[in-house]
Design an enzyme around this catalytic site. Sequence first.
Site, PDB file in Angstrom:
ATOM      1  N   THR A  69      53.777-117.444  98.941  1.00 38.77           N
ATOM      2  CA  THR A  69      53.231-118.417  97.878  1.00 38.77           C
ATOM      3  C   THR A  69      53.898-118.230  96.698  1.00 38.77           C
ATOM      4  O   THR A  69      55.017-117.577  96.513  1.00 38.77           O
ATOM      5  CB  THR A  69      51.756-118.092  97.741  1.00 38.77           C
ATOM      6  OG1 THR A  69      51.218-119.321  97.049  1.00 38.77           O
ATOM      7  CG2 THR A  69      51.155-117.093  97.222  1.00 38.77           C
ATOM      8  N   LYS A  73      58.615-119.153  97.339  1.00 38.42           N
ATOM      9  CA  LYS A  73      58.919-120.139  98.392  1.00 38.42           C
ATOM     10  C   LYS A  73      60.532-120.520  98.200  1.00 38.42           C
ATOM     11  O   LYS A  73      61.024-120.597  99.590  1.00 38.42           O
ATOM     12  CB  LYS A  73      57.900-121.474  98.281  1.00 38.42           C
ATOM     13  CG  LYS A  73      56.600-120.867  98.776  1.00 38.42           C
ATOM     14  CD  LYS A  73      55.775-122.367  98.736  1.00 38.42           C
ATOM     15  CE  LYS A  73      54.257-121.990  99.053  1.00 38.42           C
ATOM     16  NZ  LYS A  73      53.640-123.111  99.348  1.00 38.42           N
ATOM     17  N   ASP A 109      53.601-126.021 105.576  1.00 33.92           N
ATOM     18  CA  ASP A 109      52.844-126.671 104.500  1.00 33.92           C
ATOM     19  C   ASP A 109      52.706-128.298 104.994  1.00 33.92           C
ATOM     20  O   ASP A 109      51.520-128.547 105.073  1.00 33.92           O
ATOM     21  CB  ASP A 109      53.291-126.538 103.115  1.00 33.92           C
ATOM     22  CG  ASP A 109      52.852-125.227 102.346  1.00 33.92           C
ATOM     23  OD1 ASP A 109      51.979-124.645 102.924  1.00 33.92           O
ATOM     24  OD2 ASP A 109      53.575-124.757 101.519  1.00 33.92           O
ATOM     25  N   ALA A 133      55.156-133.522  92.715  1.00 32.98           N
ATOM     26  CA  ALA A 133      56.397-133.613  93.070  1.00 32.98           C
ATOM     27  C   ALA A 133      56.956-132.021  93.249  1.00 32.98           C
ATOM     28  O   ALA A 133      58.264-131.628  93.207  1.00 32.98           O
ATOM     29  CB  ALA A 133      57.663-134.398  92.241  1.00 32.98           C
ATOM     30  N   GLY A 134      56.000-131.035  93.029  1.00 35.47           N
ATOM     31  CA  GLY A 134      56.439-129.766  93.188  1.00 35.47           C
ATOM     32  C   GLY A 134      56.470-129.490  94.820  1.00 35.47           C
ATOM     33  O   GLY A 134      56.714-130.175  95.514  1.00 35.47           O
TER      34      GLY A 134
HETATM   35  P1  NDP Z   1      54.212-126.625  91.586  1.00 37.90           P
HETATM   36  O1  NDP Z   1      54.136-125.782  90.471  1.00 37.90           O
HETATM   37  O2  NDP Z   1      55.712-126.541  92.597  1.00 37.90           O
HETATM   38  O3  NDP Z   1      53.955-128.069  91.362  1.00 37.90           O
HETATM   39  C1  NDP Z   1      52.873-128.497  90.793  1.00 37.90           C
HETATM   40  C2  NDP Z   1      52.811-129.805  90.477  1.00 37.90           C
HETATM   41  O4  NDP Z   1      51.701-130.292  89.961  1.00 37.90           O
HETATM   42  C3  NDP Z   1      54.001-130.828  89.742  1.00 37.90           C
HETATM   43  O5  NDP Z   1      54.478-131.816  90.482  1.00 37.90           O
HETATM   44  C4  NDP Z   1      53.198-131.061  88.282  1.00 37.90           C
HETATM   45  O6  NDP Z   1      53.797-131.849  87.418  1.00 37.90           O
HETATM   46  C5  NDP Z   1      51.966-131.291  88.748  1.00 37.90           C
HETATM   47  N1  NDP Z   1      51.117-131.062  87.715  1.00 37.90           N
HETATM   48  C6  NDP Z   1      50.394-129.781  87.300  1.00 37.90           C
HETATM   49  N2  NDP Z   1      49.543-130.079  86.205  1.00 37.90           N
HETATM   50  C7  NDP Z   1      49.404-131.487  86.144  1.00 37.90           C
HETATM   51  C8  NDP Z   1      48.743-131.997  85.166  1.00 37.90           C
HETATM   52  N3  NDP Z   1      47.799-131.668  84.507  1.00 37.90           N
HETATM   53  N4  NDP Z   1      48.996-133.397  85.199  1.00 37.90           N
HETATM   54  C9  NDP Z   1      49.809-134.042  86.151  1.00 37.90           C
HETATM   55  N5  NDP Z   1      50.539-133.159  87.091  1.00 37.90           N
HETATM   56  C10 NDP Z   1      50.494-131.821  86.964  1.00 37.90           C
HETATM   57  O7  NDP Z   1      53.095-126.193  92.658  1.00 37.90           O
HETATM   58  P2  NDP Z   1      53.001-126.275  94.312  1.00 37.90           P
HETATM   59  O8  NDP Z   1      53.484-127.783  94.545  1.00 37.90           O
HETATM   60  O9  NDP Z   1      53.734-125.080  94.985  1.00 37.90           O
HETATM   61  O10 NDP Z   1      51.358-126.329  94.558  1.00 37.90           O
HETATM   62  C11 NDP Z   1      50.639-127.284  94.061  1.00 37.90           C
HETATM   63  C12 NDP Z   1      49.112-126.838  94.570  1.00 37.90           C
HETATM   64  O11 NDP Z   1      49.197-126.908  96.060  1.00 37.90           O
HETATM   65  C13 NDP Z   1      48.670-125.526  94.271  1.00 37.90           C
HETATM   66  O12 NDP Z   1      47.295-125.697  93.499  1.00 37.90           O
HETATM   67  C14 NDP Z   1      48.457-124.976  95.493  1.00 37.90           C
HETATM   68  O13 NDP Z   1      47.525-124.067  95.540  1.00 37.90           O
HETATM   69  C15 NDP Z   1      48.471-125.996  96.459  1.00 37.90           C
HETATM   70  N6  NDP Z   1      48.829-125.638  97.790  1.00 37.90           N
HETATM   71  C16 NDP Z   1      47.866-125.732  98.885  1.00 37.90           C
HETATM   72  C17 NDP Z   1      48.183-125.479 100.166  1.00 37.90           C
HETATM   73  C18 NDP Z   1      47.246-125.449 101.131  1.00 37.90           C
HETATM   74  O14 NDP Z   1      47.345-125.200 102.442  1.00 37.90           O
HETATM   75  N7  NDP Z   1      46.040-126.258 100.875  1.00 37.90           N
HETATM   76  C19 NDP Z   1      49.592-125.038 100.441  1.00 37.90           C
HETATM   77  C20 NDP Z   1      50.318-125.130  99.447  1.00 37.90           C
HETATM   78  C21 NDP Z   1      50.160-125.412  98.105  1.00 37.90           C
HETATM   79  P3  NDP Z   1      55.263-131.819  86.733  1.00 37.90           P
HETATM   80  O15 NDP Z   1      56.392-131.572  87.912  1.00 37.90           O
HETATM   81  O16 NDP Z   1      55.152-132.877  85.812  1.00 37.90           O
HETATM   82  O17 NDP Z   1      54.931-130.652  85.970  1.00 37.90           O
END
Ligand code: NDP
Length: 285
Positions: A69, A73, A109, A133-134
């Site tokens: 996690t 990754k 995922d 887009a993460g």
């Molecule tokens: P990343 O850090 O790679 O990406 C985070 C994303 O959230 C980015 O697109 C970021 O935007 C956006 N973001 C964060 N805060 C804000 C905000 N206040 N307003 C708008 N956009 C925001 O994280 P991950 O993609 O790895 O993980 C994201 C979530 O997915 C986590 O909470 C994790 O727990 C969950 N997850 C759940 C799983 C499940 O099995 N249920 C499996 C994997 C993940 P920007 O690019 O603009 O910063």
Amino acid sequence: MSTVWSFKQELVGVFGHPVAENPTQVMIEAAFTEMGLDWRYLTVEVRPEDLGPAVRGAKAMNWMGFNLTIPHKVAVLDHLDRLSPAAVMIGAVNCVINQAGEWFGDNTDGKGFLQAVQEVRSIKGARVALLGAGGAARAIGVELALAGAAHLTVVNRDVHRGQLLTKLIRDRTGVPTNFVTWEGMYPVSEGTDVVVNATSIGLYPDVEARVPIDPQTLTSDIIVCDVIPNPPRTWFIREAERKGCRVIDGLEMLVNQGVIGIRLWTGKEPSPRVMRSALESVFQP
Ligand code: NDP
């Protein structure tokens, strides 16, 4: 009295930083118990600079595999022997499998998420708004496109990251995908079938955080999904229910990717029902 023939446990687990709030162990060990497997799933704090030694440790101890996690990754790719096509396309690995000493990286995922949606409707022909887009959004976007979604809209604050994912999906899958910069309240376009919050908005401890979306545009015919597993009843899920939408919470994705992981590690089929109910028992209000 029956003869005890082995005192050895098989080991799997998750490496992360921070990792303490990750509830995966609860559901995986519940499944192992129900399957009669003497396996352990350890939740292990691994700092970024220690990932290499941690992976070498798992190899030395002959672990059967492990999950990754945040923030490992992508970095884990340097420590593996082979990758699945999905992991190559997404550029990240969340599940590693020890295949007779060869360390194989996959990304479950998006497949877990896809399974959760397909239990409600076929993704074929669906129009999807993907918020974020993460790493999670990359996995989900690629799998939804490969499964036959008709159109995706990627919505993200960071323009560069959003455009990269949009291009990745379009180039690798051929599915029409457009990008919208997330400024203010995002209005969901008419004709959207599925909206996915794939951002970290609402994750513990920031549990009352609101996904900036225009509530007037969230109509009852839309399926609303959230990736946040902790807590599962996010503001976004509650708001969508209030609007009469069908909802899929983050536990569904978590359970389904866990099912795939257990299948890959053990070759056996776990019970998603047992896994979900174990998670629900720890998230009781
Ligand atoms: P990343 O850090 O790679 O990406 C985070 C994303 O959230 C980015 O697109 C970021 O935007 C956006 N973001 C964060 N805060 C804000 C905000 N206040 N307003 C708008 N956009 C925001 O994280 P991950 O993609 O790895 O993980 C994201 C979530 O997915 C986590 O909470 C994790 O727990 C969950 N997850 C759940 C799983 C499940 O099995 N249920 C499996 C994997 C993940 P920007 O690019 O603009 O910063």
